[in-house]
Design an enzyme around this catalytic site. Sequence first.
Site, PDB file in Angstrom:
ATOM      1  N   ASP A 163      -7.913   5.779   9.775  1.00  0.00           N
ATOM      2  CA  ASP A 163      -8.796   6.626   8.973  1.00  0.00           C
ATOM      3  C   ASP A 163      -9.806   7.260   9.918  1.00  0.00           C
ATOM      4  O   ASP A 163     -10.393   6.569  10.762  1.00  0.00           O
ATOM      5  CB  ASP A 163      -9.518   5.830   7.885  1.00  0.00           C
ATOM      6  CG  ASP A 163     -10.037   6.743   6.788  1.00  0.00           C
ATOM      7  OD1 ASP A 163      -9.418   6.792   5.703  1.00  0.00           O
ATOM      8  OD2 ASP A 163     -11.058   7.436   7.007  1.00  0.00           O
ATOM      9  N   CYS A 190      -4.874   7.846   6.641  1.00  0.00           N
ATOM     10  CA  CYS A 190      -5.936   7.867   5.617  1.00  0.00           C
ATOM     11  C   CYS A 190      -5.991   6.513   4.907  1.00  0.00           C
ATOM     12  O   CYS A 190      -5.968   6.430   3.675  1.00  0.00           O
ATOM     13  CB  CYS A 190      -5.725   8.979   4.593  1.00  0.00           C
ATOM     14  SG  CYS A 190      -5.515  10.620   5.278  1.00  0.00           S
ATOM     15  N   ALA A 191      -6.070   5.438   5.678  1.00  0.00           N
ATOM     16  CA  ALA A 191      -5.972   4.082   5.125  1.00  0.00           C
ATOM     17  C   ALA A 191      -7.188   3.668   4.327  1.00  0.00           C
ATOM     18  O   ALA A 191      -7.104   2.760   3.498  1.00  0.00           O
ATOM     19  CB  ALA A 191      -5.749   3.077   6.261  1.00  0.00           C
ATOM     20  N   CYS A 235      -4.692   9.924  -5.760  1.00  0.00           N
ATOM     21  CA  CYS A 235      -5.168   9.383  -7.034  1.00  0.00           C
ATOM     22  C   CYS A 235      -5.712  10.532  -7.878  1.00  0.00           C
ATOM     23  O   CYS A 235      -6.765  10.427  -8.508  1.00  0.00           O
ATOM     24  CB  CYS A 235      -6.202   8.281  -6.834  1.00  0.00           C
ATOM     25  SG  CYS A 235      -7.620   8.746  -5.816  1.00  0.00           S
ATOM     26  N   GLY A 276      -8.160  -0.015   3.030  1.00  0.00           N
ATOM     27  CA  GLY A 276      -6.965  -0.790   3.312  1.00  0.00           C
ATOM     28  C   GLY A 276      -6.235  -1.407   2.147  1.00  0.00           C
ATOM     29  O   GLY A 276      -5.400  -2.288   2.356  1.00  0.00           O
ATOM     30  N   GLY A 277      -6.484  -0.949   0.924  1.00  0.00           N
ATOM     31  CA  GLY A 277      -5.799  -1.537  -0.222  1.00  0.00           C
ATOM     32  C   GLY A 277      -4.286  -1.455  -0.112  1.00  0.00           C
ATOM     33  O   GLY A 277      -3.579  -2.450  -0.299  1.00  0.00           O
ATOM     34  N   LYS A 278      -3.770  -0.271   0.196  1.00  0.00           N
ATOM     35  CA  LYS A 278      -2.320  -0.116   0.325  1.00  0.00           C
ATOM     36  C   LYS A 278      -1.809  -0.741   1.610  1.00  0.00           C
ATOM     37  O   LYS A 278      -0.668  -1.227   1.665  1.00  0.00           O
ATOM     38  CB  LYS A 278      -1.944   1.367   0.230  1.00  0.00           C
ATOM     39  CG  LYS A 278      -2.199   1.963  -1.152  1.00  0.00           C
ATOM     40  CD  LYS A 278      -1.740   3.399  -1.233  1.00  0.00           C
ATOM     41  CE  LYS A 278      -2.037   3.976  -2.615  1.00  0.00           C
ATOM     42  NZ  LYS A 278      -3.481   4.062  -2.897  1.00  0.00           N
ATOM     43  N   ASP A 316      -2.152   8.450   1.957  1.00  0.00           N
ATOM     44  CA  ASP A 316      -2.967   8.398   0.739  1.00  0.00           C
ATOM     45  C   ASP A 316      -4.036   9.467   0.912  1.00  0.00           C
ATOM     46  O   ASP A 316      -5.151   9.190   1.354  1.00  0.00           O
ATOM     47  CB  ASP A 316      -3.568   7.004   0.582  1.00  0.00           C
ATOM     48  CG  ASP A 316      -4.222   6.803  -0.775  1.00  0.00           C
ATOM     49  OD1 ASP A 316      -4.302   7.788  -1.538  1.00  0.00           O
ATOM     50  OD2 ASP A 316      -4.657   5.684  -1.070  1.00  0.00           O
TER      51      ASP A 316
END
Length: 428
Positions: free
Chosen positions: A263, A239-240, A359, A243-245, A306
């Site tokens: 993803d 679940c990228a 989140c 791509g922040g993480k 995520d």
Amino acid sequence: MRLGGRLQAAIEVLEDIEAKKRPASDALKDWGSSHRFAGAGDRAVIGNIVYDALRRKLSLGWLMGSDSASSLAYGALLRDGGLPYEDIMAAIANDKFSPVELSDDQLKNWQNNDITKAEDYIQADVPLWCVDKLRGTFGDDWVAQAAALADRPPVDLRVNRLKATRNQLLLALEGTGAASAPFLDDAVRIPPIEALGRHPNVQTGQAFQDGWFEVQDLGSQIAAKLANAKAGEQVLDYCAGAGGKTLSLAAAMENRGQIHAFDAEAARLSPIYDRLQRAGVRNTQGYNKQADLEPLKGQMDLVLTDAPCTGAGTWRRRPDAKWRLTEQQLERREQDQQDVLNSAKHYLKAGGRFVYVTCSIFDSENNRQIEKFLAENSNFSEEKIDLASIAGAEFGDVQPVFLSHGCVFSPKQTMTDGFYVAILKKQA
């Protein structure tokens, strides 16, 4: 535009959002497209009023005695605009574009009503049905925790250590208000907007174009740091998204090892390729087909999930989503989370780390999901979250909310967006 025209524009945007149940960003964009005479400063003030009104929709309406768009816009301006009522009236006087002034009753309500006498969910500025979900996480502190999600957020940046140091970035961003953020050596923060101001658009500068930083909330940075990705490891970012993480993991791994960013929605994943190139990341490849992950089963040192969620922890930035969210949507997300957990677990090798992140601040999306997963998967155990293990971090008395499983970061607790993190380990 003068203040009167800006205030009237905010009222029109709020009416559009309410009538069409649409995202605030879309309504503001459409307003700007049809009013091209409005400059960047005008759009910033209008956006401030709209977002402030949406963050505190219930409490402002209660204080005004009316939840009309006009009442909310005036209330937002009075509360956060940095101007007393008399100065606002003077500023909009003799402006043919100004809205109708507050009635005597509305003004008296604003001046005399005491928000501490309102019901808890109104003080918290959340839908009534969310109360039990928040109480499950925060207990008796849920009102204050939720109310903090109605504050204006900062802009957080993550220094890309593959290309720059924090001191280099701070020098490049001189004049923007950027300063070292708490807890992490790679974090930079631009404080929340004050009054009718606006944040600098740091993404137009050379430092961003050169890949020196990414915009990433401090809570998200902490979550990625807790994953403890090491150089040389095999990592799956399940679940990228954009791509922040993934980028955080790549920097932590110093471009060594391999990151597989997956993803299922190709459109969500598509921005990652430009971001990887700009950041100088060379150890990452993207996937959007589940079948392509088959060779990775049982091979990963680390799987970061995520998970799809309600996004309740991001209500400071997307307050309109708070009012569109339904219990049915939450139930669908809870099922999505179970599906993700049960799928992603197969990619870990014995001894591998399984990091679950959302989140959200809802207990049913976080603590309860891990409780259920552990009950159904006896070959997994939970690892204690050790904040001292984060390089350069000195949390001191500032701590997340620790639950029976994992912990929650929040605006009130850690000065971040709302994030949940749990760390599991697959047994041999």
